[in-house]
Design a protein around this motif. Structure first.
Motif, short mmCIF file in Angstrom:
data_model
loop_
_atom_site.label_atom_id
_atom_site.label_comp_id
_atom_site.label_asym_id
_atom_site.label_seq_id
_atom_site.Cartn_x
_atom_site.Cartn_y
_atom_site.Cartn_z
N ASP A 19 0.80 -1.21 0.00
CA ASP A 19 0.00 0.00 0.00
C ASP A 19 0.84 1.27 0.00
O ASP A 19 0.32 2.37 0.12
N GLY A 20 2.18 1.10 -0.11
CA GLY A 20 3.07 2.26 -0.15
C GLY A 20 3.47 2.77 1.22
O GLY A 20 4.15 3.78 1.34
N LYS A 21 3.06 2.05 2.27
CA LYS A 21 3.39 2.42 3.64
C LYS A 21 3.75 1.15 4.40
O LYS A 21 3.24 0.08 4.11
N VAL A 22 4.64 1.32 5.37
CA VAL A 22 4.98 0.20 6.25
C VAL A 22 4.38 0.51 7.62
O VAL A 22 4.68 1.54 8.21
N SER A 23 3.53 -0.38 8.07
CA SER A 23 2.88 -0.19 9.36
C SER A 23 3.73 -0.81 10.46
O SER A 23 4.64 -1.60 10.20
N ILE A 24 3.40 -0.47 11.68
CA ILE A 24 4.10 -1.06 12.82
C ILE A 24 3.93 -2.57 12.80
O ILE A 24 4.86 -3.30 13.11
N ASN A 25 2.77 -3.05 12.40
CA ASN A 25 2.55 -4.50 12.32
C ASN A 25 3.46 -5.14 11.29
O ASN A 25 4.01 -6.22 11.52
N GLU A 26 3.63 -4.50 10.15
CA GLU A 26 4.52 -5.05 9.12
C GLU A 26 5.96 -5.07 9.61
O GLU A 26 6.70 -6.01 9.30
N LEU A 27 6.35 -4.07 10.37
CA LEU A 27 7.71 -4.06 10.93
C LEU A 27 7.90 -5.24 11.88
O LEU A 27 8.93 -5.90 11.87
N PHE A 28 6.89 -5.53 12.70
CA PHE A 28 7.01 -6.64 13.64
C PHE A 28 6.94 -7.99 12.95
O PHE A 28 7.48 -8.97 13.48
N LEU A 29 6.31 -8.07 11.79
CA LEU A 29 6.21 -9.34 11.07
C LEU A 29 7.53 -9.75 10.42
O LEU A 29 7.70 -10.89 10.03
N SER A 30 8.45 -8.82 10.29
CA SER A 30 9.75 -9.10 9.67
C SER A 30 10.87 -8.63 10.59
O SER A 30 11.51 -7.62 10.33
N PRO A 31 11.12 -9.36 11.68
CA PRO A 31 12.10 -8.89 12.65
C PRO A 31 13.50 -8.70 12.08
O PRO A 31 14.21 -7.78 12.47
N GLY A 32 13.92 -9.54 11.16
CA GLY A 32 15.25 -9.39 10.58
C GLY A 32 15.37 -8.12 9.77
O GLY A 32 16.34 -7.36 9.89
N LEU A 33 14.36 -7.85 8.94
CA LEU A 33 14.36 -6.63 8.14
C LEU A 33 14.20 -5.41 9.02
O LEU A 33 14.82 -4.37 8.81
N SER A 34 13.38 -5.55 10.04
CA SER A 34 13.18 -4.45 10.99
C SER A 34 14.48 -4.10 11.69
O SER A 34 14.77 -2.93 11.93
N ALA A 35 15.29 -5.10 12.00
CA ALA A 35 16.58 -4.86 12.65
C ALA A 35 17.51 -4.07 11.73
O ALA A 35 18.25 -3.20 12.19
N ILE A 36 17.46 -4.35 10.44
CA ILE A 36 18.27 -3.61 9.47
C ILE A 36 17.83 -2.15 9.45
O ILE A 36 18.66 -1.24 9.50
N ILE A 37 16.52 -1.94 9.38
CA ILE A 37 15.98 -0.57 9.39
C ILE A 37 16.42 0.15 10.66
O ILE A 37 16.85 1.30 10.63
N SER A 38 16.32 -0.53 11.80
CA SER A 38 16.72 0.09 13.07
C SER A 38 18.19 0.50 13.04
O SER A 38 18.54 1.58 13.51
N SER A 39 19.05 -0.36 12.50
CA SER A 39 20.47 -0.02 12.46
C SER A 39 20.73 1.13 11.50
O SER A 39 21.59 1.98 11.76
N GLU A 40 19.99 1.19 10.40
CA GLU A 40 20.18 2.26 9.42
C GLU A 40 19.66 3.60 9.92
O GLU A 40 20.10 4.65 9.46
N THR A 41 18.71 3.58 10.84
CA THR A 41 18.12 4.82 11.34
C THR A 41 18.56 5.15 12.76
O THR A 41 18.09 6.12 13.36
N ASN A 42 19.45 4.33 13.31
CA ASN A 42 19.93 4.52 14.68
C ASN A 42 18.80 4.53 15.70
O ASN A 42 18.76 5.35 16.61
N THR A 43 17.84 3.61 15.51
CA THR A 43 16.75 3.45 16.46
C THR A 43 16.82 2.04 17.03
O THR A 43 17.43 1.15 16.45
N SER A 44 16.18 1.83 18.18
CA SER A 44 16.27 0.53 18.82
C SER A 44 15.03 -0.34 18.62
O SER A 44 15.06 -1.52 18.96
#
Length: 77
Positions: A19-44
């Motif tokens: 849908d052109g947006k990533v929801s919090i649920n989608e972030l939680f459904l892909s923990p490995g990808l979410s971890a990459i995003i977190s490292s790229e944005t300096n968030t935990s």
């Protein structure tokens, strides 16, 4: 550090409903990808990412918002 093409690919993988947006649920459904995003944005966590970098009113983030977050973290090559 990611380049824009790699970031777009990562975003597309996270955007399961395309849908052109990533929801919090989608972030939680892909923990490995979410971890990459977190490292790229300096968030935990996905929550911190959304809270710090343009949490949309609907609780999601667009590619442009994600790109801006990575740029602000100085991780876009």
């Amino acid at each position: 550090m990611a380049n824009e093409q790699e970031l777009q690919s990562l975003f597309n993988n996270l955007d399961r409903d395309q849908d052109g947006k990533v929801s919090i649920n989608e972030l939680f459904l892909s923990p490995g990808l979410s971890a990459i995003i977190s490292s790229e944005t300096n968030t935990s966590s996905p929550q911190e990412l959304l809270a710090r970098y343009g949490l949309g009113e609907d609780g999601s983030i667009t590619f442009e918002e994600l790109k801006q977050a990575v740029e602000k973290a100085n991780n876009l090559t």
